[in-house]
Write a protein that holds these residues in place. Structure first.
Motif, PDB file in Angstrom:
ATOM      1  N   HIS A 192     -14.672  62.144  54.939  1.00 48.02           N
ATOM      2  CA  HIS A 192     -15.724  61.441  55.678  1.00 48.02           C
ATOM      3  C   HIS A 192     -15.127  60.628  56.823  1.00 48.02           C
ATOM      4  O   HIS A 192     -15.654  60.630  57.947  1.00 48.02           O
ATOM      5  CB  HIS A 192     -16.496  60.523  54.732  1.00 48.02           C
ATOM      6  N   GLU A 193     -14.012  59.939  56.558  1.00 46.44           N
ATOM      7  CA  GLU A 193     -13.359  59.151  57.603  1.00 46.44           C
ATOM      8  C   GLU A 193     -12.843  60.041  58.725  1.00 46.44           C
ATOM      9  O   GLU A 193     -12.952  59.701  59.913  1.00 46.44           O
ATOM     10  CB  GLU A 193     -12.203  58.347  57.000  1.00 46.44           C
ATOM     11  N   ASP A 208     -14.016  63.006  59.585  1.00 45.49           N
ATOM     12  CA  ASP A 208     -15.183  63.488  60.333  1.00 45.49           C
ATOM     13  C   ASP A 208     -15.696  62.418  61.287  1.00 45.49           C
ATOM     14  O   ASP A 208     -16.064  62.706  62.438  1.00 45.49           O
ATOM     15  CB  ASP A 208     -16.295  63.903  59.367  1.00 45.49           C
ATOM     16  N   LYS A 209     -15.750  61.178  60.813  1.00 46.86           N
ATOM     17  CA  LYS A 209     -16.239  60.067  61.636  1.00 46.86           C
ATOM     18  C   LYS A 209     -15.336  59.842  62.845  1.00 46.86           C
ATOM     19  O   LYS A 209     -15.806  59.609  63.969  1.00 46.86           O
ATOM     20  CB  LYS A 209     -16.308  58.797  60.791  1.00 46.86           C
ATOM     21  N   MET A 253     -15.939  62.448  65.493  1.00 47.24           N
ATOM     22  CA  MET A 253     -17.186  62.170  66.215  1.00 47.24           C
ATOM     23  C   MET A 253     -16.968  61.097  67.267  1.00 47.24           C
ATOM     24  O   MET A 253     -17.474  61.186  68.393  1.00 47.24           O
ATOM     25  CB  MET A 253     -18.268  61.721  65.232  1.00 47.24           C
ATOM     26  N   GLU A 254     -16.188  60.068  66.910  1.00 50.01           N
ATOM     27  CA  GLU A 254     -15.909  58.990  67.863  1.00 50.01           C
ATOM     28  C   GLU A 254     -15.087  59.481  69.050  1.00 50.01           C
ATOM     29  O   GLU A 254     -15.181  58.961  70.152  1.00 50.01           O
ATOM     30  CB  GLU A 254     -15.182  57.848  67.154  1.00 50.01           C
ATOM     31  N   HIS A 287     -16.648  67.953  51.977  1.00 46.49           N
ATOM     32  CA  HIS A 287     -16.375  66.633  51.424  1.00 46.49           C
ATOM     33  C   HIS A 287     -16.798  66.525  49.956  1.00 46.49           C
ATOM     34  O   HIS A 287     -16.515  65.528  49.288  1.00 46.49           O
ATOM     35  CB  HIS A 287     -17.076  65.538  52.249  1.00 46.49           C
TER      36      HIS A 287
END
Length: 270
Positions: free
Chosen positions: A43-44, A46-47, A50-51, A227
């Motif tokens: 999850h981290e 993926d985040k 995105m950033e 995930h």
């Protein structure tokens, strides 16, 4: 003769069952911790992508693969490897195989304690002993993982209602029908054998149902979001252990009653 009796006394002791159950629960909790850890890491990642406006779908494969131990530093890596049921040739796998072998031994003891006049039931229990022993061999040599890993890659999917499977997972579904037939056979044998022993009946039926779900979860593996892959592994491996633990307590509970009644009979005769 006395040595064999002592060994059987240890194997049939309630303490042995509780040791198996305790270690199994610890392994399940470990798998849960790994599932949470890898889910958060993916999850981290993926985040972060995105950033950075990185919209590629490249997963952080080390966190979703079977080699999750490689993501830990130093000596922790070796510990994680040894207790990961999704790995091969480690403590967790050999413990699981030993549990299978122990349950096969209990099934053999049930066969021994059935009356000579119960010929058909004795044949059924010999088949059960053989079947559980095959599961032991499969666990040791990871046969179905070898078959799955050597099938050709394919992105084609099979859809059944809301579920979908990659073409590569179809081999698991092929075995679903005979597996369900075997499950029905087992339930009938258990109900007939454990008649009047409600706890053994329900535990044995629960054990069979856990294993039916293991096969379904195995086939869903390729369509699980990345995930959640380790979460699926946690559920699948936990069901596998829980199924064997249910059978272990069902078989040993019936044997306890039989052996207690036999000892009481001997005391009366003597």
């Amino acid at each position: 003769g006395k040595m064999i009796e002592r060994i059987e006394g240890v194997l049939l002791s309630p303490r042995t069952r509780y040791i198996f159950a305790g270690i199994s629960i610890l392994l399940m909790l470990f798998l849960l911790a790994v599932a949470v850890y890898t889910g958060v890491k993916i999850h981290e990642a993926d985040k972060m992508r995105m950033e950075e406006n990185d919209f590629s779908d490249t997963p952080p494969s080390e966190f979703q693969s079977k080699r999750v131990a490689s993501t830990f530093p130093g000596w922790i890596k070796a510990i994680v490897f040894q207790f990961d049921l999704d790995e091969e040739n480690n403590f967790a796998t050999w413990f699981s195989a030993t549990l299978f072998l122990f349950v096969a031994y209990l099934a053999f003891k049930i066969w021994q304690n059935l009356g000579r006049e119960q010929k058909l039931l004795r044949i059924c229990w010999l088949l059960i002993v053989f079947g559980i022993f095959v599961l032991f061999v499969e666990e040791v040599f990871a046969i179905h993982e070898f078959v799955g890993s050597n099938l050709p890659e394919s992105e084609e999917k099979i859809e059944v209602g809301v579920f979908s499977w990659f073409e590569k997972s179809r081999w698991v579904l092929i075995y679903l029908v005979p597996f369900l037939c075997a499950a029905a056979f087992l339930i009938v044998v258990f109900v007939v054998t454990f008649k009047g022993r409600g706890r053994s009946v329900w535990l044995s039926v629960a054990g069979v149902m856990f294993w039916v779900n293991v096969l379904v979860l195995e086939s869903l593996m390729s369509s699980v979001p990345r995930h959640l892959i380790r979460a699926e592994i946690f559920i699948e491996e936990s069901f596998e252990l829980a199924g064997m633990l249910c059978l272990m307590f069902a078989f040993s509970g019936w044997l306890d009653k039989q052996l207690t009644n036999r000892n009481k009979y001997r005391q009366i005769v003597d």
